[in-house]
Motif scaffolding. Structure first.
Motif, PDB file in Angstrom:
ATOM      1  N   ASP A  77      -0.308   9.117 -21.180  1.00 28.03           N
ATOM      2  CA  ASP A  77      -0.586   7.966 -22.043  1.00 28.03           C
ATOM      3  C   ASP A  77      -0.225   6.704 -21.192  1.00 28.03           C
ATOM      4  OD1 ASP A  77       2.166   7.723 -21.936  1.00 28.03           O
ATOM      5  OD2 ASP A  77       2.205   8.680 -23.983  1.00 28.03           O
ATOM      6  N   GLY A  78       0.152   7.014 -19.707  1.00 33.42           N
ATOM      7  CA  GLY A  78       0.530   5.873 -19.045  1.00 33.42           C
ATOM      8  C   GLY A  78       1.818   5.246 -18.831  1.00 33.42           C
ATOM      9  N   THR A  79       2.721   5.768 -19.831  1.00 34.67           N
ATOM     10  CA  THR A  79       4.159   5.330 -20.102  1.00 34.67           C
ATOM     11  C   THR A  79       4.904   5.174 -18.673  1.00 34.67           C
ATOM     12  OG1 THR A  79       4.059   6.094 -22.229  1.00 34.67           O
ATOM     13  CG2 THR A  79       6.310   5.446 -21.437  1.00 34.67           C
ATOM     14  N   ARG A  80       5.255   4.194 -18.313  1.00 39.52           N
ATOM     15  CA  ARG A  80       6.240   3.839 -17.000  1.00 39.52           C
ATOM     16  C   ARG A  80       5.647   4.132 -15.862  1.00 39.52           C
ATOM     17  NH1 ARG A  80       9.747   6.066 -20.952  1.00 39.52           N
ATOM     18  NH2 ARG A  80      10.991   4.550 -21.773  1.00 39.52           N
ATOM     19  N   VAL A  81       4.229   4.372 -15.929  1.00 41.59           N
ATOM     20  CA  VAL A  81       3.604   4.709 -14.604  1.00 41.59           C
ATOM     21  C   VAL A  81       3.772   3.488 -13.691  1.00 41.59           C
ATOM     22  CG1 VAL A  81       1.449   5.260 -13.394  1.00 41.59           C
ATOM     23  CG2 VAL A  81       2.191   6.486 -15.592  1.00 41.59           C
ATOM     24  N   ASP A  82       3.420   2.306 -14.245  1.00 34.24           N
ATOM     25  CA  ASP A  82       3.471   0.926 -13.473  1.00 34.24           C
ATOM     26  C   ASP A  82       5.009   0.972 -12.885  1.00 34.24           C
ATOM     27  OD1 ASP A  82       0.879   0.726 -13.526  1.00 34.24           O
ATOM     28  OD2 ASP A  82       1.136  -0.848 -15.314  1.00 34.24           O
ATOM     29  N   LEU A  83       5.967   1.219 -13.734  1.00 33.18           N
ATOM     30  CA  LEU A  83       7.185   0.925 -13.293  1.00 33.18           C
ATOM     31  C   LEU A  83       7.702   1.967 -12.135  1.00 33.18           C
ATOM     32  CD1 LEU A  83      10.190   0.082 -13.573  1.00 33.18           C
ATOM     33  CD2 LEU A  83      10.489   1.903 -15.360  1.00 33.18           C
ATOM     34  N   LEU A  84       7.039   3.045 -12.181  1.00 31.96           N
ATOM     35  CA  LEU A  84       7.311   4.231 -11.138  1.00 31.96           C
ATOM     36  C   LEU A  84       6.605   3.534  -9.924  1.00 31.96           C
ATOM     37  CD1 LEU A  84       8.225   6.882 -10.023  1.00 31.96           C
ATOM     38  CD2 LEU A  84       6.139   8.010 -11.008  1.00 31.96           C
ATOM     39  N   ALA A  85       5.576   3.019  -9.833  1.00 28.53           N
ATOM     40  CA  ALA A  85       4.919   2.625  -8.928  1.00 28.53           C
ATOM     41  C   ALA A  85       5.692   1.432  -8.162  1.00 28.53           C
ATOM     42  CB  ALA A  85       3.600   2.003  -9.055  1.00 28.53           C
ATOM     43  N   ASP A  86       6.207   0.529  -8.995  1.00 29.19           N
ATOM     44  CA  ASP A  86       7.251  -0.346  -8.621  1.00 29.19           C
ATOM     45  C   ASP A  86       8.488   0.087  -7.765  1.00 29.19           C
ATOM     46  OD1 ASP A  86       5.643  -2.284  -9.820  1.00 29.19           O
ATOM     47  OD2 ASP A  86       6.601  -2.831 -11.386  1.00 29.19           O
ATOM     48  N   LEU A  87       8.956   1.039  -8.593  1.00 34.56           N
ATOM     49  CA  LEU A  87      10.368   1.717  -7.927  1.00 34.56           C
ATOM     50  C   LEU A  87      10.008   2.318  -6.286  1.00 34.56           C
ATOM     51  CD1 LEU A  87      11.778   3.196 -11.144  1.00 34.56           C
ATOM     52  CD2 LEU A  87      12.481   1.384  -9.886  1.00 34.56           C
ATOM     53  N   LEU A  88       8.867   2.897  -6.262  1.00 33.69           N
ATOM     54  CA  LEU A  88       8.573   3.597  -5.199  1.00 33.69           C
ATOM     55  C   LEU A  88       8.021   2.647  -4.090  1.00 33.69           C
ATOM     56  CD1 LEU A  88       6.328   6.610  -6.288  1.00 33.69           C
ATOM     57  CD2 LEU A  88       8.711   6.897  -5.271  1.00 33.69           C
ATOM     58  N   VAL A  89       7.185   1.529  -4.490  1.00 37.29           N
ATOM     59  CA  VAL A  89       6.854   0.443  -3.575  1.00 37.29           C
ATOM     60  C   VAL A  89       8.310  -0.297  -2.878  1.00 37.29           C
ATOM     61  CG1 VAL A  89       5.977  -1.836  -3.261  1.00 37.29           C
ATOM     62  CG2 VAL A  89       4.627  -0.131  -4.366  1.00 37.29           C
ATOM     63  N   GLN A 142       0.955  -1.260   0.062  1.00 38.60           N
ATOM     64  CA  GLN A 142       0.046  -0.076  -0.021  1.00 38.60           C
ATOM     65  C   GLN A 142       0.715   1.264   0.013  1.00 38.60           C
ATOM     66  OE1 GLN A 142      -2.577   1.775   3.362  1.00 38.60           O
ATOM     67  NE2 GLN A 142      -4.145   0.653   2.192  1.00 38.60           N
ATOM     68  N   LEU A 143       1.033   2.009  -1.116  1.00 39.96           N
ATOM     69  CA  LEU A 143       1.752   3.235  -1.272  1.00 39.96           C
ATOM     70  C   LEU A 143       0.753   4.405  -1.134  1.00 39.96           C
ATOM     71  CD1 LEU A 143       4.315   4.779  -2.321  1.00 39.96           C
ATOM     72  CD2 LEU A 143       3.645   4.105  -4.713  1.00 39.96           C
ATOM     73  N   VAL A 144       1.136   5.188  -0.327  1.00 41.97           N
ATOM     74  CA  VAL A 144       0.414   6.465  -0.013  1.00 41.97           C
ATOM     75  C   VAL A 144       1.085   7.436  -0.417  1.00 41.97           C
ATOM     76  CG1 VAL A 144      -0.830   7.899   1.878  1.00 41.97           C
ATOM     77  CG2 VAL A 144      -0.346   5.293   2.094  1.00 41.97           C
ATOM     78  N   LEU A 145       0.720   8.164  -1.733  1.00 40.02           N
ATOM     79  CA  LEU A 145       1.352   9.193  -2.208  1.00 40.02           C
ATOM     80  C   LEU A 145       0.809  10.474  -1.736  1.00 40.02           C
ATOM     81  CD1 LEU A 145       0.448   8.069  -6.035  1.00 40.02           C
ATOM     82  CD2 LEU A 145       2.957   8.252  -4.815  1.00 40.02           C
ATOM     83  N   VAL A 146       1.788  11.345  -1.270  1.00 42.66           N
ATOM     84  CA  VAL A 146       1.582  12.765  -0.731  1.00 42.66           C
ATOM     85  C   VAL A 146       1.970  13.697  -1.755  1.00 42.66           C
ATOM     86  CG1 VAL A 146       1.858  14.190   1.144  1.00 42.66           C
ATOM     87  CG2 VAL A 146       2.159  11.883   1.446  1.00 42.66           C
ATOM     88  N   ASP A 147       0.760  14.253  -2.559  1.00 40.80           N
ATOM     89  CA  ASP A 147       0.951  15.425  -3.545  1.00 40.80           C
ATOM     90  C   ASP A 147       1.198  16.490  -2.772  1.00 40.80           C
ATOM     91  OD1 ASP A 147       1.048  16.920  -5.731  1.00 40.80           O
ATOM     92  OD2 ASP A 147      -1.204  16.880  -6.110  1.00 40.80           O
ATOM     93  N   THR A 148       2.206  17.404  -3.152  1.00 46.25           N
ATOM     94  CA  THR A 148       2.337  18.842  -2.162  1.00 46.25           C
ATOM     95  C   THR A 148       2.173  19.893  -3.176  1.00 46.25           C
ATOM     96  OG1 THR A 148       4.885  18.647  -2.799  1.00 46.25           O
ATOM     97  CG2 THR A 148       3.962  17.592  -0.645  1.00 46.25           C
ATOM     98  N   PRO A 149       1.870  20.789  -2.587  1.00 44.46           N
ATOM     99  CA  PRO A 149       2.055  22.383  -3.733  1.00 44.46           C
ATOM    100  C   PRO A 149       3.430  22.485  -4.013  1.00 44.46           C
ATOM    101  CG  PRO A 149       1.219  22.668  -1.331  1.00 44.46           C
ATOM    102  CD  PRO A 149       1.556  21.251  -1.151  1.00 44.46           C
ATOM    103  N   GLY A 150       3.379  23.195  -5.330  1.00 50.26           N
ATOM    104  CA  GLY A 150       4.524  23.661  -6.020  1.00 50.26           C
ATOM    105  C   GLY A 150       5.454  24.400  -5.021  1.00 50.26           C
ATOM    106  N   LEU A 151       6.868  24.248  -4.977  1.00 48.71           N
ATOM    107  CA  LEU A 151       8.018  24.753  -4.285  1.00 48.71           C
ATOM    108  C   LEU A 151       8.101  26.122  -4.916  1.00 48.71           C
ATOM    109  CD1 LEU A 151       9.146  24.662  -1.305  1.00 48.71           C
ATOM    110  CD2 LEU A 151      11.108  23.665  -2.369  1.00 48.71           C
ATOM    111  N   HIS A 152       8.190  27.225  -4.479  1.00 49.57           N
ATOM    112  CA  HIS A 152       8.287  28.295  -5.308  1.00 49.57           C
ATOM    113  C   HIS A 152       8.906  29.739  -4.405  1.00 49.57           C
ATOM    114  CE1 HIS A 152       4.353  28.838  -3.421  1.00 49.57           C
ATOM    115  NE2 HIS A 152       4.320  30.160  -3.788  1.00 49.57           N
TER     116      HIS A 152
END
Length: 309
Positions: A165-177, A59-69
């Motif tokens: 288009d979903g390119t490498r989204v699953d790969l990214l999930a694997d890397l983060l997990v 279970q990967l909990v993604l924390v989307d944050t405001p843009g740092l500026h």
């Protein structure tokens, strides 16, 4: 601890980047459903949004944050502080560096800030990979890799992705997990976000307002849901959710822009937002939108507190 629990991983990964680098769109793509609003306008995200990726192994909990500026208001200062405090609380960090923009001072500032926080797995995520040709991609990946010399941050991985288009989204999930610690699920199975429904509704309304407005207006818009509940005396098979929300701007001239000629713009906003809310909650909605002026609310501590910042 059982063998099944030992194999299961759970934890938090923070997505950070400059404004408008595709963090929210990527969060939605990883979760598989819209949990964060996305807009072409910079600084769309104003608080941390947790999107939950449920898998058989993790279970990967993604924390989307405001843009740092570089902040120009009290609101901007508080958003930056929120990002930096979040960095210290997660198991892994994903830095979004869009392929269609060159690495600049803002990116180096961001990565330098990350280097000041306790060392944790850090992934360079090259977003919007569908917008560039292969030669430009090679150039960008080389520049991303070279950032380690300037900033001292070591990339555990560098991965180009396209949320569109979903390119490498699953790969990214694997890397983060793979960077999460072993542990049981943190949220009930099937839950996709821990955001309160009122916050999600307010965000969908703000997203509808952001489309098609003038360049200087987005930062001045805030939405507060004042009342939300199922209408009484309705048949069970025909529920109706009543939502009363206030849309705040900083000046009367901005109020006129949002309402539009003969109220047409506000009607469009309400129709768009209502459809999104009905899709999210699965219930027919009656949406009542009122526009109010809260003078210079981005700089006023009292008004910022009232609006949830």
């Amino acid at each position: 601890m059982s063998e099944a629990t030992t194999q299961f991983r759970s934890g938090f990964a923070c997505l950070v980047g400059r404004p408008n680098t595709g963090k929210s769109t990527l969060t939605n793509a990883l979760v598989g459903r819209k949990v964060a609003i996305a807009s072409s306008r910079p600084q769309t995200t104003r608080h941390t949004v947790r999107g939950i990726v449920n898998r058989p192994d993790a279970q990967l909990v993604l924390v989307d944050t405001p843009g740092l500026h570089k902040p120009r208001t009290l609101l901007g200062e508080r958003l930056n502080a929120l990002v930096l405090s979040t960095l210290g609380e997660v198991d892994a960090v994903g830095v979004c560096l869009p392929a269609d923009e060159r690495i600049g001072p803002g990116d180096r500032f961001l990565v330098n800030e990350i280097s000041k926080v306790r060392r944790r797995p850090t992934v360079a995520i090259v977003t919007k990979s569908d917008l560039v040709d292969p030669s430009r991609m090679v150039e960008h990946l080389t520049a991303v890799a070279a950032m380690t010399k300037d900033t001292g941050v070591e990339w555990d991985d560098i991965v180009p992705v396209s949320a569109q288009d979903g390119t490498r989204v699953d790969l990214l999930a694997d890397l983060l997990v793979g960077k999460l610690p072993p542990g049981p699920p943190l949220y009930p199975e099937g839950e996709l976000t821990d955001e309160p429904e009122e916050v999600l509704v307010a965000e969908l309304i703000r997203e509808a307002v952001l489309e098609g407005v003038r360049e200087e207006l987005p930062h001045s818009i805030a939405v507060l849901v004042e009342e939300m509940g199922l209408r009484e005396d309705r048949p069970q098979d025909r529920p109706l959710l009543d939502i009363y929300a206030h849309l705040f701007v900083e000046r009367p001239s901005q109020k006129a822009i949002v309402i539009g000629a003969k109220g047409r713009r506000l009607v469009e906003v309400g129709t768009t937002a209502r459809k999104q809310i009905e899709t999210l909650l699965g219930t027919p909605v009656y949406l009542d939108l009122r526009v109010k002026v809260a003078k210079d609310w981005q700089r006023d501590p009292k008004q910022l507190r009232r609006l949830g910042f």
